[in-house]
Scaffold this motif. Structure first.
Motif, PDB file in Angstrom:
ATOM      1  N   ASP A 251       0.710  -1.495  -0.251  1.00 30.84           N
ATOM      2  CA  ASP A 251       0.123  -0.437  -0.033  1.00 30.84           C
ATOM      3  C   ASP A 251       0.638   1.291  -0.131  1.00 30.84           C
ATOM      4  N   VAL A 252       0.611   2.363  -0.871  1.00 31.86           N
ATOM      5  CA  VAL A 252       1.046   3.592  -0.505  1.00 31.86           C
ATOM      6  C   VAL A 252      -0.146   4.359  -0.171  1.00 31.86           C
ATOM      7  N   TRP A 253       0.311   4.465   1.269  1.00 31.72           N
ATOM      8  CA  TRP A 253      -0.867   5.568   1.861  1.00 31.72           C
ATOM      9  C   TRP A 253      -2.899   5.235   1.330  1.00 31.72           C
ATOM     10  N   TRP A 254      -2.385   4.056   1.425  1.00 30.93           N
ATOM     11  CA  TRP A 254      -4.318   3.548   1.333  1.00 30.93           C
ATOM     12  C   TRP A 254      -5.128   3.449  -0.253  1.00 30.93           C
ATOM     13  N   ILE A 255      -4.159   4.799  -0.628  1.00 32.96           N
ATOM     14  CA  ILE A 255      -4.791   5.150  -2.631  1.00 32.96           C
ATOM     15  C   ILE A 255      -4.584   4.417  -3.199  1.00 32.96           C
ATOM     16  N   ASN A 256      -3.462   4.798  -2.763  1.00 29.69           N
ATOM     17  CA  ASN A 256      -2.473   3.464  -3.548  1.00 29.69           C
ATOM     18  C   ASN A 256      -1.336   2.086  -3.522  1.00 29.69           C
ATOM     19  N   GLN A 257      -1.154   1.631  -3.930  1.00 32.38           N
ATOM     20  CA  GLN A 257      -0.062   0.974  -4.151  1.00 32.38           C
ATOM     21  C   GLN A 257       1.226   0.430  -5.570  1.00 32.38           C
ATOM     22  N   VAL A 258       2.082  -0.216  -5.191  1.00 38.03           N
ATOM     23  CA  VAL A 258       3.075  -0.860  -5.578  1.00 38.03           C
ATOM     24  C   VAL A 258       3.060  -1.920  -5.521  1.00 38.03           C
ATOM     25  N   THR A 259       2.907  -2.741  -6.953  1.00 35.61           N
ATOM     26  CA  THR A 259       3.053  -3.675  -7.276  1.00 35.61           C
ATOM     27  C   THR A 259       4.563  -4.081  -8.183  1.00 35.61           C
ATOM     28  N   SER A 260       5.454  -5.315  -7.756  1.00 35.19           N
ATOM     29  CA  SER A 260       7.061  -5.312  -7.907  1.00 35.19           C
ATOM     30  C   SER A 260       6.750  -7.040  -8.025  1.00 35.19           C
ATOM     31  N   GLY A 261       7.167  -7.748  -9.253  1.00 28.22           N
ATOM     32  CA  GLY A 261       7.535  -8.710  -9.813  1.00 28.22           C
ATOM     33  C   GLY A 261       8.554  -8.668 -10.431  1.00 28.22           C
ATOM     34  N   VAL A 262       9.394 -10.264 -10.689  1.00 31.50           N
ATOM     35  CA  VAL A 262      10.279 -10.072 -10.897  1.00 31.50           C
ATOM     36  C   VAL A 262      10.765 -11.912 -12.054  1.00 31.50           C
ATOM     37  N   LYS A 263      11.292 -11.535 -13.336  1.00 30.11           N
ATOM     38  CA  LYS A 263      11.467 -12.689 -13.818  1.00 30.11           C
ATOM     39  C   LYS A 263      12.805 -13.421 -13.613  1.00 30.11           C
ATOM     40  N   PRO A 264      11.631 -14.969 -13.533  1.00 31.60           N
ATOM     41  CA  PRO A 264      12.636 -15.643 -12.946  1.00 31.60           C
ATOM     42  C   PRO A 264      13.900 -16.321 -14.233  1.00 31.60           C
ATOM     43  N   ILE A 265      14.111 -16.885 -13.377  1.00 30.19           N
ATOM     44  CA  ILE A 265      15.862 -17.788 -14.413  1.00 30.19           C
ATOM     45  C   ILE A 265      15.230 -18.905 -14.917  1.00 30.19           C
ATOM     46  N   ALA A 266      14.203 -19.653 -14.363  1.00 27.49           N
ATOM     47  CA  ALA A 266      13.925 -20.805 -15.535  1.00 27.49           C
ATOM     48  C   ALA A 266      12.737 -20.510 -15.744  1.00 27.49           C
ATOM     49  N   THR A 267      12.219 -20.333 -17.466  1.00 24.46           N
ATOM     50  CA  THR A 267      11.477 -19.599 -17.858  1.00 24.46           C
ATOM     51  C   THR A 267      10.395 -20.527 -18.347  1.00 24.46           C
ATOM     52  N   GLU A 268      11.131 -21.933 -19.115  1.00 22.83           N
ATOM     53  CA  GLU A 268      10.506 -22.759 -19.342  1.00 22.83           C
ATOM     54  C   GLU A 268       9.296 -23.406 -18.883  1.00 22.83           C
ATOM     55  N   ASN A 269       9.344 -23.565 -18.047  1.00 27.43           N
ATOM     56  CA  ASN A 269       8.374 -23.791 -17.060  1.00 27.43           C
ATOM     57  C   ASN A 269       7.565 -22.478 -16.127  1.00 27.43           C
ATOM     58  N   VAL A 270       7.070 -22.037 -17.075  1.00 20.20           N
ATOM     59  CA  VAL A 270       6.646 -20.992 -15.980  1.00 20.20           C
ATOM     60  C   VAL A 270       5.128 -21.352 -15.021  1.00 20.20           C
ATOM     61  N   ARG A 271       5.608 -20.904 -13.499  1.00 23.18           N
ATOM     62  CA  ARG A 271       3.977 -20.843 -13.392  1.00 23.18           C
ATOM     63  C   ARG A 271       2.864 -20.337 -13.217  1.00 23.18           C
ATOM     64  N   GLN A 272       2.059 -20.761 -12.300  1.00 29.38           N
ATOM     65  CA  GLN A 272       0.827 -19.719 -12.394  1.00 29.38           C
ATOM     66  C   GLN A 272       0.985 -18.737 -10.816  1.00 29.38           C
ATOM     67  N   TYR A 273       0.283 -17.812 -11.070  1.00 29.70           N
ATOM     68  CA  TYR A 273       0.403 -17.109 -10.237  1.00 29.70           C
ATOM     69  C   TYR A 273      -0.202 -17.814  -8.843  1.00 29.70           C
ATOM     70  N   THR A 274       0.052 -17.626  -7.125  1.00 33.70           N
ATOM     71  CA  THR A 274       0.560 -17.975  -6.270  1.00 33.70           C
ATOM     72  C   THR A 274       0.312 -17.219  -5.103  1.00 33.70           C
ATOM     73  N   PRO A 275      -0.481 -17.091  -3.751  1.00 33.63           N
ATOM     74  CA  PRO A 275       0.338 -16.491  -3.348  1.00 33.63           C
ATOM     75  C   PRO A 275       1.714 -16.822  -2.530  1.00 33.63           C
ATOM     76  N   THR A 276       2.366 -15.284  -2.247  1.00 34.15           N
ATOM     77  CA  THR A 276       3.534 -16.159  -1.837  1.00 34.15           C
ATOM     78  C   THR A 276       4.127 -15.907  -0.993  1.00 34.15           C
ATOM     79  N   SER A 277       4.672 -15.937   0.613  1.00 31.13           N
ATOM     80  CA  SER A 277       5.468 -15.641   1.430  1.00 31.13           C
ATOM     81  C   SER A 277       6.968 -14.882   0.789  1.00 31.13           C
ATOM     82  N   ILE A 278       7.714 -14.402  -0.241  1.00 31.51           N
ATOM     83  CA  ILE A 278       8.585 -14.473  -0.303  1.00 31.51           C
ATOM     84  C   ILE A 278       8.620 -12.909  -0.088  1.00 31.51           C
ATOM     85  N   ASP A 279       9.799 -12.306   0.474  1.00 30.37           N
ATOM     86  CA  ASP A 279      10.188 -11.144   1.103  1.00 30.37           C
ATOM     87  C   ASP A 279      10.565 -10.370  -0.661  1.00 30.37           C
ATOM     88  N   ASN A 280      10.046  -9.558  -1.317  1.00 32.76           N
ATOM     89  CA  ASN A 280       9.701  -8.917  -2.285  1.00 32.76           C
ATOM     90  C   ASN A 280      11.766  -8.176  -1.920  1.00 32.76           C
TER      91      ASN A 280
END
Length: 295
Positions: A251-280
């Motif tokens: 959250d950014v001051w409740w009204i906005n948000q910033v979403t981050s993602g990373v292109k993984p090393i192994a892209t041949e078998n792309v996984r669908q999104y599931t909630p993760t606890s990985i620290d960004n």
């Protein structure tokens, strides 16, 4: 510039904002530029303007961003509609950068406000701002020149940029996705995935989807034809569908948000999104350029 008179913006908010901005100064600025001549320097014949962009009004203005008036008025208005402060909100995206970028692409850059901040934060990086409106690019270049910043401005569609595969370490978009249909947002994320090097990062700054779903009246404040579709969607899920990992929204001051993602090393078998606890903040295991892993 035709403006609808029945929007909440035009009836209630616009009169307040107009008390705060220097309209005479804006007129002088608008008159000081040959907008058609200057925009022609950026306009590319191979860029097809999509109907979702050209056939809708944005913020009550007929023609949306495909006119110079939008480029002139965007900054003075935006500074008052991003609480608590526009610079603070945009800085949240810059602060979320976890890579050491050599090349940065800012999609839907508009008048370049975030693009300039990225160049200031990473002066050694090559920074490109891309937008569908050549008029917005004229304003962006003017701001960069006044700030003494060397930025490349490019007319293009974020869905299909025409740029090379794996040519950027960081791809960003600020306040773009709420102005596109959900299918287009997903296409932009897939294009971002293609453009990023292995371990590259994507960052999306926009309205807080949870807040927009909880407070329906916020969707009516401005004339945004796709904002309800945006609110009902999930950038996190779309990032996962596009192939990104370590997906996280903050959250950014409740009204906005910033979403981050990373292109993984192994892209041949792309996984669908599931909630993760990985620290960004912990991207080493995903091969981020922040840790010296090159494409």
């Amino acid at each position: 510039m035709a403006v609808r008179q029945d929007t909440i913006w035009e009836r209630f908010l616009s009169p307040v904002v107009r008390l705060l901005i220097d309209e005479d100064g804006l007129r002088r600025y608008a008159d000081s530029i040959d907008w058609e001549k200057e925009s022609d320097r950026y306009r590319r014949d191979d860029v097809i303007i999509p109907s979702y962009y050209s056939s809708q009004n944005f913020h009550g203005v007929t023609g949306g961003y495909l006119n110079f008036s939008a480029a002139v008025t965007y900054d003075p208005i935006t500074q008052y509609v991003l609480p608590p402060n526009e610079s603070i909100v945009r800085q949240a995206l810059v602060d979320a950068v976890k890579v050491k970028p050599r090349r940065i692409l800012d999609l839907g850059c508009g008048t370049g406000s975030t693009t300039l901040m990225l160049k200031q934060a990473f002066p050694e990086a090559e920074v490109i701002g891309l937008d569908l409106s050549p008029y917005m690019l004229v304003r962006a270049e003017d701001k960069a020149r006044n700030a003494g910043l060397d930025i490349v401005w490019r007319h293009g569609n974020a869905e299909k940029t025409g740029l090379r595969d794996a040519s950027f370490d960081l791809v960003t978009a600020s306040l773009l996705f709420h102005e596109t249909p959900d299918a287009v947002s997903l296409a932009i994320l897939r294009e971002s995935f293609r453009l990023l090097v292995t371990g590259g990062q994507v960052l999306i700054l926009d309205g807080n989807q949870k807040t927009l779903r909880q407070l329906e009246w916020l969707n009516d404040v401005f004339e945004e034809p796709y904002i309800r579709e945006y609110a009902a969607s999930s950038i996190d899920a779309n990032m996962g569908a596009a192939g990104f990992e370590a997906v996280r929204s903050q959250d950014v001051w409740w009204i906005n948000q910033v979403t981050s993602g990373v292109k993984p090393i192994a892209t041949e078998n792309v996984r669908q999104y599931t909630p993760t606890s990985i620290d960004n903040n912990d991207l080493e295991g995903l091969g981020s350029p922040a840790f010296g892993i090159m494409a």
